[in-house]
Design a protein around this motif. Structure first.
Motif, PDB file in Angstrom:
ATOM      1  N   HIS A 162       0.837  -1.210   0.000  1.00 33.20           N
ATOM      2  CA  HIS A 162       0.000   0.000   0.000  1.00 33.20           C
ATOM      3  C   HIS A 162       0.873   1.263   0.000  1.00 33.20           C
ATOM      4  O   HIS A 162       0.552   2.244  -0.685  1.00 33.20           O
ATOM      5  N   ALA A 163       1.943   1.234   0.763  1.00 34.89           N
ATOM      6  CA  ALA A 163       2.846   2.386   0.808  1.00 34.89           C
ATOM      7  C   ALA A 163       3.495   2.607  -0.562  1.00 34.89           C
ATOM      8  O   ALA A 163       3.674   3.762  -0.999  1.00 34.89           O
TER       9      ALA A 163
ATOM     10  N   SER B 294       3.073  -2.466 -11.540  1.00 39.91           N
ATOM     11  CA  SER B 294       3.651  -3.539 -10.724  1.00 39.91           C
ATOM     12  C   SER B 294       2.970  -3.723  -9.372  1.00 39.91           C
ATOM     13  O   SER B 294       3.060  -4.808  -8.777  1.00 39.91           O
ATOM     14  N   ASP B 295       2.265  -2.706  -8.875  1.00 44.13           N
ATOM     15  CA  ASP B 295       1.691  -2.850  -7.530  1.00 44.13           C
ATOM     16  C   ASP B 295       0.572  -3.885  -7.490  1.00 44.13           C
ATOM     17  O   ASP B 295       0.351  -4.533  -6.461  1.00 44.13           O
ATOM     18  N   GLY B 296      -0.118  -4.079  -8.617  1.00 43.33           N
ATOM     19  CA  GLY B 296      -1.163  -5.099  -8.640  1.00 43.33           C
ATOM     20  C   GLY B 296      -0.601  -6.494  -8.473  1.00 43.33           C
ATOM     21  O   GLY B 296      -1.168  -7.330  -7.756  1.00 43.33           O
TER      22      GLY B 296
ATOM     23  N   ALA C 248      -7.930  -0.691  -3.577  1.00 42.70           N
ATOM     24  CA  ALA C 248      -8.462  -0.315  -4.893  1.00 42.70           C
ATOM     25  C   ALA C 248      -8.800   1.180  -4.928  1.00 42.70           C
ATOM     26  O   ALA C 248      -8.562   1.855  -5.931  1.00 42.70           O
ATOM     27  N   LEU C 249      -9.350   1.693  -3.820  1.00 38.64           N
ATOM     28  CA  LEU C 249      -9.663   3.121  -3.745  1.00 38.64           C
ATOM     29  C   LEU C 249      -8.381   3.945  -3.782  1.00 38.64           C
ATOM     30  O   LEU C 249      -8.299   4.967  -4.481  1.00 38.64           O
ATOM     31  N   LEU C 250      -7.376   3.516  -3.046  1.00 36.87           N
ATOM     32  CA  LEU C 250      -6.084   4.199  -3.063  1.00 36.87           C
ATOM     33  C   LEU C 250      -5.518   4.226  -4.476  1.00 36.87           C
ATOM     34  O   LEU C 250      -5.030   5.258  -4.952  1.00 36.87           O
ATOM     35  N   ASP C 251      -5.596   3.100  -5.158  1.00 35.13           N
ATOM     36  CA  ASP C 251      -5.084   3.002  -6.518  1.00 35.13           C
ATOM     37  C   ASP C 251      -5.802   3.972  -7.447  1.00 35.13           C
ATOM     38  O   ASP C 251      -5.184   4.634  -8.285  1.00 35.13           O
TER      39      ASP C 251
ATOM     40  N   GLY D 269       2.863   7.162  -5.429  1.00 32.71           N
ATOM     41  CA  GLY D 269       2.367   7.882  -6.596  1.00 32.71           C
ATOM     42  C   GLY D 269       1.855   9.270  -6.257  1.00 32.71           C
ATOM     43  O   GLY D 269       1.926  10.188  -7.086  1.00 32.71           O
ATOM     44  N   VAL D 270       1.337   9.464  -5.047  1.00 36.80           N
ATOM     45  CA  VAL D 270       0.856  10.780  -4.632  1.00 36.80           C
ATOM     46  C   VAL D 270       2.023  11.767  -4.558  1.00 36.80           C
ATOM     47  O   VAL D 270       1.909  12.929  -4.974  1.00 36.80           O
ATOM     48  N   VAL D 271       3.144  11.308  -4.049  1.00 39.74           N
ATOM     49  CA  VAL D 271       4.339  12.162  -3.968  1.00 39.74           C
ATOM     50  C   VAL D 271       4.829  12.497  -5.375  1.00 39.74           C
ATOM     51  O   VAL D 271       5.207  13.637  -5.665  1.00 39.74           O
TER      52      VAL D 271
END
Length: 257
Positions: free
Chosen positions: A18-19, A56-58, A76-79, A24-26
């Protein structure tokens, strides 16, 4: 019967995934900052980094079973949050701030149209189908921005391209989800990795990249669009055939009764 028991290592691994997604936000923050600083090349590199994380995170999430290990956290919401700001919001900021869109408030209008369309798409319950397709143009605005910039597109061309792609958001073509769509998975993933490499090579030559490299990378875009359209038409023919067979069967049963 109790569910599986997960130890500290499993939880640490899941939280780390998750981290990793949240990075991606940064990257998005840096994209916006660098866009207003005029650092176009840096932003395009950040686009690539964000796509690599998203691609790759998936795999990592499925491998470490994050849904089971951290059921109280919606990955999924974070993504979707990260994808919206890196694939849609940041590219529009880049194009608007660097003069690829009309001057003044018209530039803001043009930039807003794809963003509003992407809001609709990201909130659709069927945006991703059970058989792993995207419905409608899947908000690849970062890729559109990349090609518009490396090709040196003018304001009119950029505006037209964005408006055409916005319309395609609402056209029910099923676009391939490269890392999950089963049909031609190996070929698609191989070509995707090659495309990442070509993207990097083009950026190494920016602001005067080889047109041959751009054309070669564009071959992947053509392959992706052609495969998506072919699979969409194939599934529609399959549904039509099934419907005709069902109607024929119903008619036969009616005659027999």
């Amino acid at each position: 019967m109790s569910g599986p028991q997960f130890g500290p290592w499993h939880r640490l691994s899941a939280v780390s995934v998750h981290a990793y997604t949240a990075v991606g936000v940064v990257l998005a923050l840096l994209m916006v900052h660098m866009s207003y600083a005029g650092e176009v090349e840096t932003v395009l590199w950040l686009f690539l980094a964000a796509m690599i994380i998203d691609g790759s995170d998936g795999f990592l999430a499925r491998h470490f079973r994050v849904k089971e290990v951290t059921p109280g956290f919606d990955g999924a919401l974070l993504d979707n949050i990260v994808d919206y700001i890196t694939y849609a919001f940041a590219p529009m900021v880049l194009l608007w701030s660097t003069g690829y869109l009309p001057d003044g408030w018209w530039g803001g209008v043009v930039a807003s149209v794809p963003l509003l369309a992407s809001c609709f798409q990201f909130c659709r319950s069927d945006a991703k189908t059970d058989d792993h397709f995207f419905v409608g143009f899947p908000s690849y605005w970062n890729i559109a921005a990349f090609y518009l910039i490396v090709l040196g597109a003018g304001v009119a061309t950029t505006t037209t391209a964005l408006l055409v792609l916005t319309v395609l958001v609402f056209v029910p073509i099923k676009y391939v989800y490269p890392s999950q769509t089963e049909t031609a998975w190996w070929l698609t993933m191989t070509l995707t990795l090659v495309w990442f490499g070509l993207y990097a090579l083009i950026l190494m030559q920016y602001p005067s990249p080889s047109l041959w490299l751009i054309a070669l990378s564009g071959g992947y875009v053509i392959y992706y669009a052609a495969l998506s359209l072919r699979l969409t038409l194939k599934r529609r023919r399959g549904h039509s055939g099934a419907a005709v067979s069902s109607e024929a069967g119903a008619s036969a049963r009616t005659r027999d009764s």
